[in-house]
Design an enzyme around this catalytic site. Sequence first.
Site, PDB file in Angstrom:
ATOM      1  N   ARG A  65     -17.889 -14.430 -50.539  1.00  0.00           N
ATOM      2  CA  ARG A  65     -18.534 -15.736 -50.603  1.00  0.00           C
ATOM      3  C   ARG A  65     -19.765 -15.867 -49.727  1.00  0.00           C
ATOM      4  NH1 ARG A  65     -13.544 -16.217 -52.169  1.00  0.00           N
ATOM      5  NH2 ARG A  65     -13.271 -14.790 -50.450  1.00  0.00           N
ATOM      6  N   THR A  66     -19.666 -15.427 -48.486  1.00  0.00           N
ATOM      7  CA  THR A  66     -20.775 -15.710 -47.571  1.00  0.00           C
ATOM      8  C   THR A  66     -22.044 -14.999 -48.048  1.00  0.00           C
ATOM      9  OG1 THR A  66     -19.184 -15.973 -45.801  1.00  0.00           O
ATOM     10  CG2 THR A  66     -21.478 -15.704 -45.151  1.00  0.00           C
ATOM     11  N   LYS A  94     -27.237   6.528 -39.238  1.00  0.00           N
ATOM     12  CA  LYS A  94     -27.937   7.617 -38.529  1.00  0.00           C
ATOM     13  C   LYS A  94     -27.965   7.378 -37.033  1.00  0.00           C
ATOM     14  CE  LYS A  94     -31.319   8.206 -42.267  1.00  0.00           C
ATOM     15  NZ  LYS A  94     -32.764   8.084 -42.519  1.00  0.00           N
ATOM     16  N   ARG A 115     -23.921 -10.489 -40.817  1.00  0.00           N
ATOM     17  CA  ARG A 115     -22.510 -10.471 -40.407  1.00  0.00           C
ATOM     18  C   ARG A 115     -22.251  -9.140 -39.716  1.00  0.00           C
ATOM     19  NH1 ARG A 115     -17.534 -12.038 -44.212  1.00  0.00           N
ATOM     20  NH2 ARG A 115     -18.274 -14.070 -43.495  1.00  0.00           N
ATOM     21  N   HIS A 143     -18.781 -18.589 -36.813  1.00  0.00           N
ATOM     22  CA  HIS A 143     -19.209 -18.517 -38.214  1.00  0.00           C
ATOM     23  C   HIS A 143     -19.792 -19.892 -38.562  1.00  0.00           C
ATOM     24  CE1 HIS A 143     -19.464 -17.546 -42.348  1.00  0.00           C
ATOM     25  NE2 HIS A 143     -18.240 -17.089 -42.583  1.00  0.00           N
TER      26      HIS A 143
HETATM   27  C1  NCD Z   1     -13.978 -16.130 -43.418  1.00  0.00           C
HETATM   28  C2  NCD Z   1     -14.612 -15.139 -42.455  1.00  0.00           C
HETATM   29  O1  NCD Z   1     -15.253 -14.172 -42.882  1.00  0.00           O
HETATM   30  O2  NCD Z   1     -14.487 -15.401 -41.274  1.00  0.00           O
HETATM   31  N1  NCD Z   1     -14.402 -15.990 -44.738  1.00  0.00           N
HETATM   32  C3  NCD Z   1     -15.563 -16.588 -45.134  1.00  0.00           C
HETATM   33  O3  NCD Z   1     -16.623 -16.324 -44.632  1.00  0.00           O
HETATM   34  N2  NCD Z   1     -15.475 -17.539 -46.081  1.00  0.00           N
HETATM   35  C4  NCD Z   1     -12.508 -16.232 -43.284  1.00  0.00           C
HETATM   36  C5  NCD Z   1     -11.682 -14.992 -43.402  1.00  0.00           C
HETATM   37  O4  NCD Z   1     -12.172 -13.889 -43.632  1.00  0.00           O
HETATM   38  O5  NCD Z   1     -10.468 -15.147 -43.277  1.00  0.00           O
END
Ligand code: NCD
Length: 325
Positions: A65-66, A94, A115, A143
């Site tokens: 999703r993100t 590398k 991320r 997040h």
């Molecule tokens: C979450 C995350 O990556 O922290 N997912 C997300 O970004 N929607 C929650 C999770 O992974 O449990």
Amino acid sequence: MKTIIGKNTEAGLKGRSLIEPDDFSLKELEAVLTLAEQIVKNPEQYMDVCRGKILATLFFEPSTRTRLSFEAAMQRLGGTTLGFAEPNASSTAKGESLADTIHTVSCYTDVIAMRNPKEGAALLASRHSEVPVINAGDGGHHHPTQTLTDLLTIRSVKGKSEGLTVGFCGDLKFGRTVHSLVKALSRYPGNRFVLISPSELEIPDYIVSRVLKPSGVPFTTMSRLEEAIPDLDILYMTRVQKERFFNEEDYVRLKDSYILDKAKMNLAGPELGVLHPLPRVNEISTEIDSDPRALYFKQVKYGMYVRMALIALLTGSILPEAGKA
Ligand code: NCD
């Protein structure tokens, strides 16, 4: 490039990074949410605002999703995207430092969403970037764009982000979405938290001492969801974060601590809103997906709209209201 004068937006967001929810004032958070609400109502009006701009999505950890909502958001604003979905596809394999990777990518793009499994990586990245960095999750830390998503979803059903009793259930220790949302909701008046977890997965001490106590937000801790659910306005379910455990045995023992099913939903009020950042594993039974109180797929959609608002503001593609600049 077509620019739009947004209502209630702030001059201050252009060029800024978002690493933790606190990086924005409440007024600035509200500006993002208000713009997102305008985009939800009238998405076509925004289809050109980022024409010619590029978003980088650098994902050193898995995501559905993100990453996809960031990419969809930029494309729906008329911009384009580049990046990688796993670090082995980049010079990280590398041995290149994160600082050099970010410095490089910031030479090609207008905004970076990253991320990374390491806590603090997004902050470090922002110090080596010539363009805004958006933290799309740094380890078990924060997040903030999930928080924007959560706040927008809560506002859509409750009309406000204050005066709510919010239950957080599951892995409160490693769940970065919990840490960020607790931090944000603590800043609004009248909220109250019920923290529901096994003792091994309680919210970290630093959140208690640096966020909950100083803000004065009332909170209780519980281990049984059945006990908490009747009083909640919002229930925020979370997955046990397998990838942050030190051993498989503990994960297996704790993974099914909570399963939200029809029987538990029957104990809740008619106005409850159930959120989950997803992915879910077992913690929400699919039998409640059709319950009108289940908001997690609405949340998925709102994640894209709120990221559209954020990208437009950080890249300066939406101008602040005349007079405020
Ligand atoms: C979450 C995350 O990556 O922290 N997912 C997300 O970004 N929607 C929650 C999770 O992974 O449990």
